[in-house]
Each structure stands twice: as structure tokens, then as C-alpha cells.
Design a protein around this motif. Structure first.
Motif, PDB file in Angstrom:
ATOM      1  N   LEU A 157       0.821  -1.210   0.000  1.00 58.73           N
ATOM      2  CA  LEU A 157       0.000   0.000   0.000  1.00 58.73           C
ATOM      3  C   LEU A 157       0.857   1.263   0.000  1.00 58.73           C
ATOM      4  CD1 LEU A 157      -2.772  -1.225   2.459  1.00 58.73           C
ATOM      5  CD2 LEU A 157      -3.071  -0.709   0.029  1.00 58.73           C
ATOM      6  N   ARG A 158       1.959   1.249   0.736  1.00 62.80           N
ATOM      7  CA  ARG A 158       2.868   2.399   0.713  1.00 62.80           C
ATOM      8  C   ARG A 158       3.379   2.656  -0.707  1.00 62.80           C
ATOM      9  NH1 ARG A 158       5.564   4.656   5.126  1.00 62.80           N
ATOM     10  NH2 ARG A 158       4.842   3.975   7.199  1.00 62.80           N
ATOM     11  N   LYS A 209      -8.407  -5.305   7.340  1.00 66.30           N
ATOM     12  CA  LYS A 209      -9.237  -5.009   6.175  1.00 66.30           C
ATOM     13  C   LYS A 209      -9.324  -3.502   5.949  1.00 66.30           C
ATOM     14  CE  LYS A 209     -12.235  -9.095   6.585  1.00 66.30           C
ATOM     15  NZ  LYS A 209     -13.626  -9.558   6.813  1.00 66.30           N
ATOM     16  N   MET A 210      -8.937  -2.743   6.979  1.00 67.31           N
ATOM     17  CA  MET A 210      -8.953  -1.284   6.905  1.00 67.31           C
ATOM     18  C   MET A 210      -7.624  -0.728   7.404  1.00 67.31           C
ATOM     19  SD  MET A 210     -12.833  -0.188   8.076  1.00 67.31           S
ATOM     20  CE  MET A 210     -12.719  -0.970   9.692  1.00 67.31           C
ATOM     21  N   ALA A 211      -7.334   0.523   6.976  1.00 67.64           N
ATOM     22  CA  ALA A 211      -6.083   1.152   7.391  1.00 67.64           C
ATOM     23  C   ALA A 211      -6.198   2.656   7.267  1.00 67.64           C
ATOM     24  CB  ALA A 211      -4.918   0.643   6.550  1.00 67.64           C
ATOM     25  N   LEU A 212      -5.277   3.362   7.916  1.00 68.78           N
ATOM     26  CA  LEU A 212      -5.105   4.808   7.744  1.00 68.78           C
ATOM     27  C   LEU A 212      -3.757   5.046   7.084  1.00 68.78           C
ATOM     28  CD1 LEU A 212      -6.313   6.230  11.189  1.00 68.78           C
ATOM     29  CD2 LEU A 212      -7.594   6.153   9.043  1.00 68.78           C
ATOM     30  N   GLN A 265      -5.198  13.957  -4.560  1.00 62.89           N
ATOM     31  CA  GLN A 265      -4.771  13.318  -5.801  1.00 62.89           C
ATOM     32  C   GLN A 265      -4.746  11.798  -5.649  1.00 62.89           C
ATOM     33  OE1 GLN A 265      -1.487  15.226  -7.737  1.00 62.89           O
ATOM     34  NE2 GLN A 265      -0.845  13.349  -8.807  1.00 62.89           N
ATOM     35  N   ALA A 266      -4.276  11.312  -4.502  1.00 66.54           N
ATOM     36  CA  ALA A 266      -4.236   9.865  -4.272  1.00 66.54           C
ATOM     37  C   ALA A 266      -5.636   9.280  -4.226  1.00 66.54           C
ATOM     38  CB  ALA A 266      -3.490   9.565  -2.971  1.00 66.54           C
ATOM     39  N   VAL A 269       4.320   9.198   1.440  1.00 67.74           N
ATOM     40  CA  VAL A 269       3.601   8.597   2.558  1.00 67.74           C
ATOM     41  C   VAL A 269       4.352   8.918   3.851  1.00 67.74           C
ATOM     42  CG1 VAL A 269       2.800   6.452   3.602  1.00 67.74           C
ATOM     43  CG2 VAL A 269       2.667   6.750   1.108  1.00 67.74           C
ATOM     44  N   LYS A 270       3.692   9.608   4.767  1.00 67.71           N
ATOM     45  CA  LYS A 270       4.309  10.017   6.020  1.00 67.71           C
ATOM     46  C   LYS A 270       4.098   8.980   7.125  1.00 67.71           C
ATOM     47  CE  LYS A 270       5.623  13.857   6.595  1.00 67.71           C
ATOM     48  NZ  LYS A 270       6.956  14.497   6.491  1.00 67.71           N
ATOM     49  N   ALA A 271       2.934   8.311   7.100  1.00 66.23           N
ATOM     50  CA  ALA A 271       2.638   7.343   8.167  1.00 66.23           C
ATOM     51  C   ALA A 271       1.586   6.358   7.670  1.00 66.23           C
ATOM     52  CB  ALA A 271       2.147   8.065   9.423  1.00 66.23           C
ATOM     53  N   PHE A 272       1.557   5.189   8.315  1.00 71.27           N
ATOM     54  CA  PHE A 272       0.604   4.136   7.938  1.00 71.27           C
ATOM     55  C   PHE A 272       0.217   3.349   9.183  1.00 71.27           C
ATOM     56  CE2 PHE A 272      -0.700  -0.072   6.666  1.00 71.27           C
ATOM     57  CZ  PHE A 272      -1.453   0.142   5.525  1.00 71.27           C
ATOM     58  N   LYS A 273      -1.050   2.933   9.222  1.00 71.50           N
ATOM     59  CA  LYS A 273      -1.495   2.136  10.368  1.00 71.50           C
ATOM     60  C   LYS A 273      -2.628   1.210   9.944  1.00 71.50           C
ATOM     61  CE  LYS A 273      -3.571   2.560  14.988  1.00 71.50           C
ATOM     62  NZ  LYS A 273      -4.145   3.525  15.977  1.00 71.50           N
TER      63      LYS A 273
END
Length: 479
Positions: free
Chosen positions: A419-420, A440-443, A454-455, A430-434
Motif C-alpha cells: 500500500l505504501r 481489512k482497513m487502514a489509515l 490526488q491519491a 507517505v508520512k505514516a501508515f497504520k
């Protein structure tokens, strides 16, 4: 009231003597009780009201005969208007209204009036306050952004809005808004003071301003003079495109259509409107569901315009002679208003876009056999609409553009690195991911709001394999 006596030889007109009951005629069909009561507010206490909807008439009972005399004398020199329609005021032959003033609806109306009526017993002081066409507006609990255009949409239903100036004072968003007529300002204050623009937030606090005329130097996102579309934008501000200015000027008196109960403190319709689309005031029945979007990057296709974040897009048409502008038809006016309030002034593909409601009610498809070079797309039957089902939980997940995106419908075998990489390739950092616990879900947090927009445009509904499409929306959370 004048009573007319006719016989075979003469016509005699008799003036009714002063009475604390006022007879009001030629009301517009959609006039509310609150708007009728607003006519009497500056002159003293209003004690009862009787409306005759089928006859476009009403009777207003004032607390004293002196208040009624002051009211009739004033409106003899200044013609009163309701919704831009002149109405006629005279004494009634009745000395009091015999209707049941204790019935629930009448009491609710009168209590609403009491809440905004000045406690001063000085009629001249009340008249002086009400003689200003300028309102001072403060937005409390501003969870969602409120734009100049949103204010224009809401307040224009009470009369012609001439000028608006917005500013921040004491860390609060405020505005000065000038009507063409002081009576319109008074009616707007009565109906809107204390109401929420969006569900449970963005509360309007309205007072009369001591100013009687606003001096607007620039037409931009902070100030607007609707009577002078030729004004410059000012330094550092996106200019108001002349084409958009003309279209907006044409639309300005017919954007929201009929005022529903959401604007009336006596009605429960506000809750229904909010549940339907998180909009209590801004999106109203009868207004246009078509948006005019301008100052677009001309490399953006109409597929990119179909983001479906704030509603279900039905059709998109890029204008043939103005490729940086497009018409976007949403499912209804609530969705159009929501999209406008959140997207107007946002930066997309390097340009600050402008979003207003269009005078068009629909986006027309090209006639059979006519090639419009792919400028018009029809998405009415798309299986990817988020808001087709009434009461969908997607209505609860509508947030303003932010750098943090919410991802859902993620396949089990997709990793954080996948995903990154996907979002980095969309042109951002991408600054952060969780991941959420169920994966099944993420931030995912991008470096700027523009990159996140844009993304989202590029990757919402992206096929992750096995016909499993990634869902992307703005998040209210941060990582």
C-alpha cells in the motif's frame, strides 16, 4: 381593514379604526409563520398569529394597540417584503384574535420569536437595530469548513444578498453579510439564529451590525460584491473567473429553492435532513444538483472528476470551449451542496479549484450520432455508487479533505509495503501508515492535503485483484 359597501349608486370605502390586530395580505405561498411574525418584531410583543394559507393572508396580534399603530405607520412609508414579494398591511376589524393561543404550534412559534426579540422597551432602539441591512455572523463549533459561498446559499433564501466579507476574530470565523433590504436581514436573523449549518455543528450566531453598507474591494474567497463582478481578486488570491462570476450571478437568486423545515426552529425536518446527508441548512430541496467546477488542470479527465467522495456522481461534462471547467451532476442538491462546501478552494493537480452551484438542473448527454470527443460521461448506472442506499452508513463517514486517508476493503494478502508503494506511485509521499486490527482497513497519511486528494482520485475503486476494489475516503483521524 377597509370594508367596502356597494349599492346601485355608489361605492363607499371605510377605514377600519386602529386595532392591535393587523391584517396582512398577498403573502407568497411559501411564507412561514416565523416570517410573518418577523414583520412585527421591531414594534413590540407579538401575542398571537392566524394564517390563512389558501387565501395568502394572515392576522397578527400585537401586545398593545400602540405597537400596532407604530407598525402600520412605519410600513405606510416602507413597503414590507417577504421572500422578495411586497405584502400589504392594514388594521383588522377584529380587536383580538379568538384563535386558541395556547395550542402547541402557536406557542412554539411565539416562543421562537421571544428568543430573538430584543428585551428593550424602546421601540426606536429596536427599529434602529432592525433598519440595518447588514448582519454580523459568528460560527460556533466549526467542525466543518464554512465558505463564503455556503453563507450565500443559506441567506439568499431570505432576499438578495449584495455583499459578504469573511474574517477571523478572536479565533472565530465571522462574516458581515449585506442584504438589499433591512426587512430581509431581520427575517434571516429570526429564522437562522441558533441553527446549525451541518448536523450538530457550525452553529450560526447572528446580530444586526451597526454598519449600513459594506465596502468590498476584492472578489475572492474572503469577500464578494455580487453587484460588481468586475472587482479584482487582490494579491495572492485566486481570481473569480468572469464566466463563473456571470454564472454565479445568474444562479444567486435560485440556488436553494424552497426553504424546508430545516430552516424553521419549529420543525423536526432538520433531523431528517441531517440524517439524509449530514446537512441541515446548506442543501435544500428544489436547488440544483449540478456543480460548476472551474480553474481545473486541463489534463484532468472527466474520469478523474468522478470521485464520489461527497455523493454519487451521475454525469460529468467538460466544457467544449473552456476545458478548465466542468459540469458535474450529483444525485441530489444535498450532495451537490456538500461537495461544494468541502471542495471549493482546494488545490487539485497544482491549481486551486472553484466550485459553485450551476443554474443547470441536469447535465445533458450528447444527441444521438453526435461526437462530443468524449467530453461527457454518464455514470448513472455505475455499480460503485456509495450513497445509493437510503440511510447508508457511508453518510456517517463524510469528512473534509485532509492529509489522512481511510482505506477499506483491503485484501488479506496485501501488505503495508504494498500500500505504501501504491500510494507513493500516485505522486505523493507517505508520512505514516497504520493497519486496523482486522487488516481489512487502514489509515495512510500523505505529506499534504493536495497529495491526499490526488491519491484519492487516482486510487479510489482501484482493482486490487480478484475484482476487489479499494475504497478510499478522507479521515477525521490522524496517525
Amino acid at each position: 381593514r377597509r370594508s367596502v359597501v356597494v349599492d346601485s349608486k355608489k361605492l363607499r370605502v371605510e377605514e377600519a379604526p386602529p386595532s392591535r390586530v393587523i391584517h396582512i395580505r398577498k403573502l407568497p405561498n411559501e411564507a412561514s409563520e416565523a416570517e410573518v411574525i418577523a414583520l412585527g418584531l421591531p414594534f413590540g410583543k407579538v401575542t398571537n398569529i392566524l394564517t390563512l394559507k389558501g387565501k395568502n393572508q394572515a392576522f397578527l396580534e400585537m401586545g398593545t394597540e400602540e405597537a400596532a399603530i407604530t407598525m402600520v405607520n412605519y410600513y405606510t412609508t416602507v413597503t414590507p417584503h417577504i421572500r422578495n414579494v411586497p405584502v400589504f398591511i392594514q388594521y383588522s376589524n377584529h380587536k383580538e384574535l379568538k384563535t386558541d393561543a395556547s395550542n402547541q404550534r402557536t406557542q412554539a412559534v411565539l416562543q421562537a420569536v421571544s428568543a430573538v426579540q430584543s428585551p428593550s422597551s424602546d421601540v426606536q432602539e429596536i427599529l434602529a437595530a432592525a433598519s440595518s441591512p447588514v448582519l454580523r455572523i459568528i460560527i460556533d463549533n466549526m467542525f466543518y469548513p464554512v465558505t463564503l459561498d455556503v453563507l450565500q446559499q443559506i441567506f439568499s433564501k431570505f432576499g438578495t444578498v449584495m455583499k459578504i466579507i469573511t474574517f477571523t476574530k478572536n479565533n472565530q470565523f465571522q462574516a458581515l453579510l449585506q442584504f438589499s433590504d433591512p426587512v430581509n436581514a431581520q427575517q434571516a436573523k429570526l429564522a437562522l439564529d441558533g441553527q446549525n449549518i451541518y448536523n450538530s455543528c457550525c452553529t450560526l450566531r447572528i446580530d444586526f451590525s451597526k454598519l449600513v453598507n459594506l465596502n468590498v474591494k476584492y472578489n475572492n474567497d474572503k469577500s464578494r460584491d455580487y453587484t460588481r463582478p468586475e472587482l479584482p481578486a487582490g494579491d495572492g488570491q485566486p481570481s473569480l473567473d468572469p464566466t463563473v462570476a456571470a454564472a454565479f450571478s445568474k444562479d444567486s437568486n435560485s440556488l436553494l429553492g424552497k426553504i424546508p423545515g430545516a430552516l424553521n426552529p419549529l420543525s423536526a425536518a432538520a433531523a431528517a435532513a441531517a440524517a439524509a446527508g449530514r446537512v441541515a441548512l446548506a442543501g435544500q430541496a428544489g436547488s440544483s444538483g449540478v456543480l460548476l467546477v472551474s480553474n481545473l488542470n486541463e489534463e484532468v479527465s472527466n474520469t478523474h472528476m468522478n470521485t464520489r467522495v461527497y455523493g454519487d456522481v451521475q454525469r460529468v461534462k467538460i466544457l467544449y470551449n473552456k476545458k478548465d471547467s466542468a459540469l458535474i451532476q450529483m444525485s441530489d442538491s444535498n450532495q451537490a451542496q456538500l461537495a461544494m462546501s468541502h471542495l471549493n478552494g482546494q488545490k487539485m493537480y497544482g491549481k486551486i479549484i472553484r466550485v459553485t452551484l450551476s443554474k443547470h438542473q441536469t447535465v445533458a448527454l450528447p444527441r444521438d450520432g453526435l461526437d462530443d470527443q468524449g467530453l461527457t460521461k454518464d455514470y448513472a448506472n455505475s455499480p460503485l455508487h456509495r450513497f445509493k442506499k437510503p440511510g447508508s452508513k457511508n453518510f456517517q463517514n463524510i469528512f473534509p479533505p485532509s492529509a489522512t486517508l481511510h482505506l477499506s476493503n483491503i485484501p488479506q494478502d496485501v501488505t503495508e509495503d504494498d500500500l505504501r508503494l501504491l500510494f507513493s506511485n500516485a505522486g505523493g509521499t507517505v508520512k505514516a501508515f497504520k493497519f486496523f486490527q482486522d487488516r481489512k482497513m487502514a489509515l495512510i497519511q500523505m505529506s499534504t492535503v493536495e497529495e491526499a486528494i490526488q491519491a484519492l482520485i487516482d486510487l479510489h475503486n482501484y482493482n486490487m485483484g480478484g475484482n476487489q476494489h479499494l475504497r478510499v475516503s478522507f479521515s477525521k483521524s490522524t496517525i
